[in-house]
Design an enzyme around this catalytic site. Sequence first.
Site, PDB file in Angstrom:
ATOM      1  N   LYS A  33       1.191  -1.212  -0.163  1.00  0.00           N
ATOM      2  CA  LYS A  33       0.074  -0.024  -0.161  1.00  0.00           C
ATOM      3  C   LYS A  33       1.190   1.155  -0.228  1.00  0.00           C
ATOM      4  O   LYS A  33       2.366   0.953   0.339  1.00  0.00           O
ATOM      5  CB  LYS A  33      -1.091   0.378   0.760  1.00  0.00           C
ATOM      6  CG  LYS A  33      -2.200   0.953   0.900  1.00  0.00           C
ATOM      7  CD  LYS A  33      -3.116  -0.255  -0.163  1.00  0.00           C
ATOM      8  CE  LYS A  33      -4.344   0.571   0.503  1.00  0.00           C
ATOM      9  NZ  LYS A  33      -5.842   0.086  -0.244  1.00  0.00           N
ATOM     10  N   GLY A  41     -20.002   6.526   4.533  1.00  0.00           N
ATOM     11  CA  GLY A  41     -18.920   6.700   3.194  1.00  0.00           C
ATOM     12  C   GLY A  41     -19.552   6.577   2.223  1.00  0.00           C
ATOM     13  O   GLY A  41     -20.474   5.521   2.063  1.00  0.00           O
ATOM     14  N   GLY A  54     -19.006   7.815  -0.834  1.00  0.00           N
ATOM     15  CA  GLY A  54     -17.056   7.901  -1.892  1.00  0.00           C
ATOM     16  C   GLY A  54     -18.034   6.814  -2.950  1.00  0.00           C
ATOM     17  O   GLY A  54     -19.223   6.810  -2.771  1.00  0.00           O
ATOM     18  N   VAL A  64     -17.013   3.721  -3.911  1.00  0.00           N
ATOM     19  CA  VAL A  64     -17.456   2.452  -3.456  1.00  0.00           C
ATOM     20  C   VAL A  64     -18.699   2.938  -2.401  1.00  0.00           C
ATOM     21  O   VAL A  64     -20.240   1.644  -3.080  1.00  0.00           O
ATOM     22  CB  VAL A  64     -16.454   1.478  -2.316  1.00  0.00           C
ATOM     23  CG1 VAL A  64     -17.345   0.734  -2.301  1.00  0.00           C
ATOM     24  CG2 VAL A  64     -14.978   1.744  -3.667  1.00  0.00           C
TER      25      VAL A  64
END
Length: 351
Positions: free
Chosen positions: A81, A181, A183, A185
């Site tokens: 990552k 969330g 965003g 996704v």
Amino acid sequence: MTATITPVATSTHEEIYRVEDASVGLTGFIAVHSTLLGPAAGGLRMRPYASAEEALTDVKRLSEGMTYKNAAAGLALGGGKAVIIGDPVTQKTPELLRAFARAIDSLDGRYITAEDMGMSPEDMAILAEETTSVAGLADGEYASGDPSPITARGIFNAIRTAWEHKTGQIDLTDRVVSVQGLGHVGWYLCDFLNKAGAKLIVTDVNMSQVTRAVEAFGATAVAPDEIYAVEADIFAPCAIGGILNSDTIPQLKVALVAGGANNQLASSEDATALHQRGILYAPDFVANGGGIINVATEIQKIGNRNSFVADRLEALEVTMAAILAQAAADDVSPDAVAIATVQAKMTPKAA
């Protein structure tokens, strides 16, 4: 000017580097957790971390999660990552991205990046000007584009699989799902859930996204700190990690937690706390593996991408169902079973 790349001492990862270039405002980290199954693959995210220490902690946790995620999905990829400290809206520049891409390139293919939070296929195209160790491109023979829709599809599948395990019912009509969330996704997941007849309660720090969700999906909006205490059937975390902890778990009024955020559990003890409360937890690195499956088609130059993705998503559902069944039989958290499952995939077989 070339960024300064400084190794960070680690006993848990194969390699960690701090990347700095003051001329373009760059400070970030690259973490390679494992290359046992193949080159370390995992996205690049940009966030306004409070400190370099917070960013380092995040990249370490995220890269380990990618090792588990890639193994769970049956991919010939290890885990890595990368993170950049900064606001992607106001501080991301082509020069900054190119500088970071050169740092990635210096690892000679041991780490392959793609988009994550704060990044886009267009950003990946800029990285690709400086390194071939990048996927998630919008154009090219094997370009896989934005992985978010496939990630969301996998999470939706995981929610249905876990809900069926919990209740015996796969139908989500009129089930209440709280989504944290909105965003890429989270938004796609809301779309899947809405089309399946679920009722949505949503939150995000971006109020314009919340307003859009209310209009698009007939969702109910709550403040970010109120999402944990709402009454719902399912909680779907799709923002940052570490949100299942000693503060939030006692507030939950749901039967199931299944979402897209990486590293949802602040600690392994929190998995036990959920289990003790009778809340089923669908391990995040199994639930959200769709995106890296999509990206893997680009990394491994797989021509029949649609069938590869469909087959691997189906296999992930089978894996999730097996993990939940084993956890129920052993009366333990599915998290422990999931980790043991992927560690077994990574253990070299005896000759």
